[in-house]
Design a protein around this motif. Sequence first.
Motif, short mmCIF file in Angstrom:
data_model
loop_
_atom_site.label_atom_id
_atom_site.label_comp_id
_atom_site.label_asym_id
_atom_site.label_seq_id
_atom_site.Cartn_x
_atom_site.Cartn_y
_atom_site.Cartn_z
N VAL A 1 11.30 38.15 17.50
CA VAL A 1 11.87 39.17 16.63
C VAL A 1 13.19 38.70 16.03
N TRP A 2 14.01 38.03 16.82
CA TRP A 2 15.32 37.60 16.33
C TRP A 2 15.19 36.54 15.23
N LEU A 3 14.22 35.65 15.36
CA LEU A 3 13.99 34.67 14.31
C LEU A 3 13.52 35.36 13.04
N CYS A 4 12.67 36.35 13.20
CA CYS A 4 12.18 37.12 12.05
C CYS A 4 13.32 37.88 11.37
N ILE A 5 14.24 38.42 12.18
CA ILE A 5 15.40 39.12 11.61
C ILE A 5 16.24 38.17 10.77
N THR A 6 16.45 36.95 11.29
CA THR A 6 17.25 35.96 10.56
C THR A 6 16.61 35.61 9.22
N ILE A 7 15.29 35.40 9.23
CA ILE A 7 14.58 35.07 7.99
C ILE A 7 14.61 36.26 7.02
N SER A 8 14.46 37.46 7.57
CA SER A 8 14.43 38.66 6.73
C SER A 8 15.78 38.92 6.06
N VAL A 9 16.87 38.55 6.73
CA VAL A 9 18.20 38.69 6.12
C VAL A 9 18.27 37.87 4.83
N VAL A 10 17.73 36.66 4.87
CA VAL A 10 17.72 35.80 3.69
C VAL A 10 16.88 36.43 2.58
N VAL A 11 15.70 36.93 2.94
CA VAL A 11 14.80 37.54 1.94
C VAL A 11 15.44 38.78 1.33
N LEU A 12 15.98 39.66 2.17
CA LEU A 12 16.57 40.91 1.68
C LEU A 12 17.79 40.64 0.80
N LEU A 13 18.59 39.64 1.17
CA LEU A 13 19.79 39.33 0.39
C LEU A 13 19.43 38.76 -0.96
N TYR A 14 18.59 37.72 -0.98
CA TYR A 14 18.32 37.02 -2.24
C TYR A 14 17.31 37.74 -3.12
N PHE A 15 16.66 38.75 -2.57
CA PHE A 15 15.83 39.61 -3.42
C PHE A 15 16.71 40.38 -4.40
N ILE A 16 17.95 40.71 -3.98
CA ILE A 16 18.86 41.48 -4.83
C ILE A 16 19.82 40.58 -5.60
N VAL A 17 20.14 39.41 -5.07
CA VAL A 17 21.12 38.53 -5.71
C VAL A 17 20.72 38.20 -7.15
N THR A 18 19.44 37.88 -7.36
CA THR A 18 19.01 37.50 -8.71
C THR A 18 19.20 38.62 -9.73
N PRO A 19 18.68 39.85 -9.51
CA PRO A 19 18.89 40.90 -10.52
C PRO A 19 20.37 41.26 -10.71
N VAL A 20 21.17 41.23 -9.64
CA VAL A 20 22.60 41.50 -9.79
C VAL A 20 23.26 40.41 -10.64
N THR A 21 22.87 39.16 -10.41
CA THR A 21 23.39 38.05 -11.21
C THR A 21 22.96 38.17 -12.66
N LEU A 22 21.71 38.59 -12.89
CA LEU A 22 21.24 38.80 -14.25
C LEU A 22 22.08 39.86 -14.97
N THR A 23 22.46 40.90 -14.24
CA THR A 23 23.32 41.93 -14.81
C THR A 23 24.68 41.35 -15.17
N ALA A 24 25.21 40.50 -14.28
CA ALA A 24 26.50 39.84 -14.56
C ALA A 24 26.39 38.93 -15.78
N MET A 25 25.26 38.23 -15.91
CA MET A 25 25.05 37.36 -17.08
C MET A 25 24.95 38.17 -18.36
N THR A 26 24.36 39.35 -18.27
CA THR A 26 24.28 40.23 -19.44
C THR A 26 25.67 40.70 -19.85
N LEU A 27 26.50 41.04 -18.86
CA LEU A 27 27.88 41.46 -19.14
C LEU A 27 28.67 40.31 -19.76
N GLU A 28 28.38 39.08 -19.31
CA GLU A 28 29.06 37.91 -19.89
C GLU A 28 28.70 37.77 -21.37
N ARG A 29 27.44 37.99 -21.72
CA ARG A 29 27.03 37.94 -23.12
C ARG A 29 27.67 39.09 -23.91
N TYR A 30 27.79 40.25 -23.28
CA TYR A 30 28.44 41.39 -23.91
C TYR A 30 29.90 41.07 -24.24
#
Length: 312
Positions: free
Chosen positions: A85-114
């Motif tokens: 379970v602990w190994l799965c938790i560690t892997i899931s932290v990476v998945v949960l974090l980087y699932f959101i990092v990309t769309p948040v970064t895309l929003t930041a890139m849009t603001l940069e173009r703005y």
Amino acid sequence: MAGNNSVNYVFLQRPVDDRVIIAQILVIIFLCINMLLIVIFIKKESFHTSARYILFFVTLLSDSVLLLVSNVLLILTYFEITMSVWLCITISVVVLLYFIVTPVTLTAMTLERYVAICMPLHHGQLCSTRSTMYCILIIHGVSSGPCIIILSMFFASASLKFYKQSMICNVEAFTLYRWQDHVRSAVYQCYFLIMGITIAYSYVQIMKVAKAASGEKKKLTHKGLKTVILHAFQLLLCLIQLWCPFIETAVLQIDVRLFKNVRYSNYIVFNIAPRCLSPLIYGLRDKKFFLVLKNLMPTSSFTCHFSGRVYT
């Protein structure tokens, strides 16, 4: 030795499906493209001082990590290989974090173009290299919110016996109660609503500038509009992925075979596809990246094929 024999037994008992092979081919192709663009960014020092290219580099890393880890989980799940379970938790932290990092970064890139189009006099100050580094820290801080909430609910609900078990690792395994699933969905949709409003606002403001602009300025604003639209499309695909578990749960009650087909389609369309759009948006549409790619692959056919599609 016994562990190796058991793993070999699993692979022999469960032959690889054609759909899994197709998924591996797609993941390998997109990872290779991402790695090529990452190497180009690292080698070209002029990219290191531009906010848009630094943020693009963040999306490449984020997408590559998510593609790699989620693909490993796909293989482990397909062959029903368990882990602690602990190994799965560690892997899931990476998945949960980087699932959101990309769309948040895309929003930041849009603001940069703005800022670049609507506030050109302030662009150098607001989008400096130092400001971009702070922005990256903020992006990861904001993106960690859903991960913290989901795991906090899990830690508060799981018994001590649960941690001693072995399990087939997937993020849904940490949703022990129905209300946790609703909270997770509400948090994600709140995030995507804010990002969607931000992108829509940037589009409207850039559109106003585009109507009033002329000559080279008009050309620049129209390219900015196209970039914002592509970012919005990526965000939409990521948002639809949040609804996939609800669709899959409903389909599972109807037919197991249909459930497997729907889940596979969702993985290809809403997991892999959004992660391959960034290289197309900036890697092939951007003049600087194109010129570096042309130097790496100086084949005349490559040059002729893309020469009409390069944007300044």
